[in-house]
Design an enzyme around this catalytic site. Structure first.
Site, short mmCIF file in Angstrom:
data_model
loop_
_atom_site.label_atom_id
_atom_site.label_comp_id
_atom_site.label_asym_id
_atom_site.label_seq_id
_atom_site.Cartn_x
_atom_site.Cartn_y
_atom_site.Cartn_z
N GLU A 102 -3.69 -12.33 8.69
CA GLU A 102 -3.66 -13.65 8.54
C GLU A 102 -2.20 -13.96 8.08
OE1 GLU A 102 -6.88 -12.40 8.32
OE2 GLU A 102 -7.25 -13.67 10.00
N THR A 103 -1.86 -13.37 7.25
CA THR A 103 0.00 -13.71 6.77
C THR A 103 0.79 -13.49 8.09
OG1 THR A 103 -0.93 -12.42 4.83
CG2 THR A 103 1.42 -12.94 5.06
N GLY A 104 0.37 -12.31 8.76
CA GLY A 104 1.24 -12.07 9.93
C GLY A 104 1.16 -13.22 10.87
N ASN A 142 0.73 -1.14 -0.05
CA ASN A 142 0.05 -0.07 0.10
C ASN A 142 0.92 1.30 0.41
OD1 ASN A 142 0.66 -0.77 2.61
ND2 ASN A 142 -1.02 0.37 3.45
N GLU A 144 6.65 0.92 15.20
CA GLU A 144 7.50 1.42 14.36
C GLU A 144 7.64 3.04 14.35
OE1 GLU A 144 5.97 -0.71 10.75
OE2 GLU A 144 8.38 -1.47 10.69
N GLU A 196 -11.78 -6.03 7.73
CA GLU A 196 -10.90 -4.92 6.83
C GLU A 196 -11.29 -5.04 5.44
OE1 GLU A 196 -6.59 -5.41 6.63
OE2 GLU A 196 -6.77 -3.27 7.05
N GLY A 256 1.67 -6.17 7.07
CA GLY A 256 0.78 -6.94 6.03
C GLY A 256 -0.37 -7.25 6.73
N GLY A 257 -1.09 -8.09 5.91
CA GLY A 257 -2.53 -8.47 6.58
C GLY A 257 -2.28 -9.46 7.73
N LYS A 268 11.90 -7.41 1.84
CA LYS A 268 11.11 -8.17 0.69
C LYS A 268 9.78 -7.16 0.36
CE LYS A 268 7.71 -11.20 -0.43
NZ LYS A 268 7.13 -10.10 -1.32
P1 NAD Z 1 -0.19 -9.49 2.89
O1 NAD Z 1 -0.30 -9.81 4.17
O2 NAD Z 1 -0.59 -10.24 1.75
O3 NAD Z 1 1.26 -9.21 2.39
C1 NAD Z 1 2.36 -8.49 2.90
C2 NAD Z 1 3.75 -9.08 2.57
O4 NAD Z 1 3.96 -10.24 3.10
C3 NAD Z 1 3.88 -9.01 1.11
O5 NAD Z 1 5.37 -8.73 0.96
C4 NAD Z 1 3.73 -10.47 0.73
O6 NAD Z 1 4.36 -10.90 -0.48
C5 NAD Z 1 4.36 -11.02 1.98
N1 NAD Z 1 3.90 -12.52 2.40
C6 NAD Z 1 2.51 -13.17 1.84
N2 NAD Z 1 2.56 -14.41 2.18
C7 NAD Z 1 3.59 -14.44 3.11
C8 NAD Z 1 4.05 -15.75 3.98
N3 NAD Z 1 3.40 -16.62 4.11
N4 NAD Z 1 5.13 -15.34 4.65
C9 NAD Z 1 5.70 -14.19 4.55
N5 NAD Z 1 5.33 -13.06 3.88
C10 NAD Z 1 4.20 -13.22 3.16
O7 NAD Z 1 -0.70 -7.81 2.74
P2 NAD Z 1 -0.93 -7.01 1.59
O8 NAD Z 1 -2.00 -7.31 0.84
O9 NAD Z 1 0.35 -6.89 0.88
O10 NAD Z 1 -1.16 -5.52 2.43
C11 NAD Z 1 -2.31 -5.19 2.94
C12 NAD Z 1 -2.58 -5.76 4.23
O11 NAD Z 1 -1.31 -4.94 5.15
C13 NAD Z 1 -3.70 -5.09 5.04
O12 NAD Z 1 -4.25 -5.97 5.93
C14 NAD Z 1 -2.92 -3.93 5.76
O13 NAD Z 1 -3.95 -3.60 7.10
C15 NAD Z 1 -1.81 -4.22 6.40
N6 NAD Z 1 -0.84 -2.98 6.51
C16 NAD Z 1 -0.82 -3.06 7.92
C17 NAD Z 1 0.06 -1.79 8.26
C18 NAD Z 1 0.39 -1.45 9.81
O14 NAD Z 1 1.21 -0.64 9.91
N7 NAD Z 1 -0.23 -2.09 10.62
C19 NAD Z 1 0.51 -1.01 7.40
C20 NAD Z 1 0.31 -1.34 5.97
C21 NAD Z 1 -0.45 -2.37 5.69
#
Ligand code: NAD
Length: 496
Positions: free
Chosen positions: A237-239, A158, A468, A391, A234-235, A181
């Site tokens: 579930e991924t986190g 984003n 952060e 979300e 990131g998202g 990454k």
């Molecule tokens: P995402 O979770 O799909 O991906 C985030 C990153 O993780 C990408 O680089 C992706 O390639 C990587 N990734 C995907 N699967 C992985 C795995 N199994 N292991 C390790 N890395 C993996 O998220 P997105 O769709 O890129 O971004 C949107 C999400 O990020 C939203 O949920 C948003 O709220 C969140 N976000 C949070 C913040 C914050 O500071 N809290 C800031 C920006 C975005």
């Protein structure tokens, strides 16, 4: 338009200071979200590429080419990087707009913000001081802060270039080496920043970038035992998957995840201020913002008036192709994401929501081929509806009435998230009282979307943990080491 060619180059990672192809030569296409056109490609990283990048980062960390430089010298190089980013600001902004669909004005802001992060953290390099204690028996304890080692930095799509500065600034200023990454959807600006870092004098191996799929490259970083800390944004579930992977190797992780942040508007708020603020709170960056105010809670006495004003404000936001200088909202990141956003809206309507503006993707010229979705306001949403709870990460907001403070607080806390909240009232005591009761890491009172670099940012509940920005980010990437210096002569414990 300036030329962005310089930053397109051959598809490759940055490992050990040079651009290298994926170990198997694989690539992934890069699409312009505003047109659907494929205009570049990136390396599709493999676990072998991650191993190589981590080994390069480790070697750089061990030999001290960066980790043991005086802080002031690290700061000088990061300041030079910031200056190079500013020198190339227009190219970087155009690259970012092409890659993300962000309005060009927003991309310019993000580029300046990236430089700002390197400048701020340059000033903090080497300034993390520990403690000294005089102990019994003449012993002296020193607690020093040392860089953690190799940091894996995983970013979402984003705010890609800003993410490179937000994580890269404190990670590098603290003396770590890093493997970054970016999202496979938005890798170009991170590669560009890494190349400028080398030009600025950052030694090879300190700022590595491995591009490619999340599960392959991100997963390999998360599971890597020689990565001391993973900083993930990131998202949710991924986190959680990243955290499980980190648990398998028993190494640190920091998670910045999703949100469903409330904007709470009391009847005494100045609506001329609160309505545009609430609109900006959700629609900034096409709603693709982790701290987006995606739930507006409005006191029932002003609900209808508020919905009417918000609808008018949202409908007047200029959605345009992102290179149009008048654009206030550009394209969503991908067709797949747009389908998800639209799916949330259609499901909400099926659940009884009323669309007051927006609610259908834009397909006619000049939007054909791109992923455009207008600002969308949903009224008559109930707190148990999925669109209230989950979300959407797009330009979609729900408006829900409340009667009193207690109900406002209960509604604000009625989701699994806790990233940000914004409270609007002319009664500052009430705003502070209500704000204090909200589960959130970030609280705005009579303002919104303000992210000063000094303010530690992060969530509670399913929005993650760790902070952060500000001084807190430096602490994230350092470890405390206790050094005890003997005082009185060591007495042989075995002597009898
Ligand atoms: P995402 O979770 O799909 O991906 C985030 C990153 O993780 C990408 O680089 C992706 O390639 C990587 N990734 C995907 N699967 C992985 C795995 N199994 N292991 C390790 N890395 C993996 O998220 P997105 O769709 O890129 O971004 C949107 C999400 O990020 C939203 O949920 C948003 O709220 C969140 N976000 C949070 C913040 C914050 O500071 N809290 C800031 C920006 C975005």
């Amino acid at each position: 338009m300036v030329s962005i060619e310089r930053f397109l180059g051959e598809p490759g990672h940055i490992i050990d200071g040079v651009r290298v192809a994926a170990s198997d030569g694989g690539t992934l296409p890069v699409e312009d979200p505003a047109t659907g056109e494929v205009f570049a490609s990136i390396a599709a990283g493999t676990p072998a590429d991650v191993d190589r990048a981590v080994a390069s980062a480790r070697a750089a960390f061990r030999d001290g080419r960066w980790s043991r430089l005086p802080g002031i010298e690290r700061g000088r190089i990061l300041t030079r990087l910031a200056a190079l980013i500013r020198d190339h600001a227009e190219e970087l902004a155009e690259l970012e707009t092409r890659d993300t669909g962000h309005p060009i004005g927003d991309a310019r802001f993000d580029v300046a913000d990236t430089a700002h992060h390197f400048e701020y953290y340059a000033g903090l390099a080497g300034k993390s001081v520990g403690q000294a204690h005089q102990l019994a028996n003449g012993q002296l304890l020193n607690v020093v802060h040392v860089p953690a080692g190799v940091v894996g930095a995983i970013n979402p799509w984003n705010f890609p270039i800003a993410g490179a500065g937000l994580k890269g600034g404190p990670i590098l200023a603290s003396g770590n080496s890093m493997v970054m990454k970016p999202s496979n959807l938005t890798s170009l600006s991170t590669l560009a920043v890494a190349e400028l870092a080398i030009e600025a004098g950052l030694p090879p191996g300190v700022f590595n970038v491995v591009t490619g799929s999340g599960s392959v490259v991100g997963g390999a970083i998360a599971r890597h035992p020689d990565v001391d800390i993973v900083s993930f944004t990131g998202g949710t579930e991924t986190g959680m998957q990243v955290m499980r992977d980190r648990a398998d190797v028993g190494r640190r992780v920091q998670l910045e995840l999703g949100g469903k942040s409330p904007t709470i508007v009391f009847e005494d708020a100045d609506l001329d201020e609160a309505v545009p603020a609430a609109a900006f709170g959700i629609f900034m960056n096409q709603g693709q913002n982790c701290s987006a105010g995606s739930r507006i809670l409005v006191q029932a006495s002003i609900h209808d008036r508020f919905v009417e004003a918000l609808t008018a404000r949202a409908a007047a936001i200029r959605v345009l192709p992102p290179f149009d200088p008048r654009a206030q909202q550009g394209a969503l990141i991908s067709g797949e994401h747009l389908a998800k956003v639209d799916g949330w809206v259609q499901r909400a309507v099926a659940d009884g929501a009323r669309v007051t503006t927006g609610g259908r993707r834009l397909t006619d010229a000049p939007f054909a081929g791109g992923h455009f979705y207008p600002p969308t306001v949903l009224a008559d949403v109930t707190p148990d509806a999925a669109v209230f709870q989950e979300e959407v990460f797009g330009p979609v907001v729900v408006v829900v009435p409340f009667t009193d403070e207690a109900e406002a607080i209960a509604l604000a806390n009625a989701t699994r998230y806790g990233l940000a909240a914004s409270v609007w009232s002319a009664d500052i005591r009430r705003a502070m009282r209500v704000g204090a009761a909200i589960d959130t890491g970030f609280l705005w009172i009579n303002t919104i979307n303000s992210h000063p670099i000094e303010a530690p940012f992060g969530g509670v509940k399913d929005s993650g943990f760790g902070r952060e920005e500000g001084l807190a980010a430096i602490e994230n990437y350092m470890v405390q080491r206790s050094i005890i210096v003997g005082g009185d002569r060591f007495v042989d414990p075995y002597a009898d």
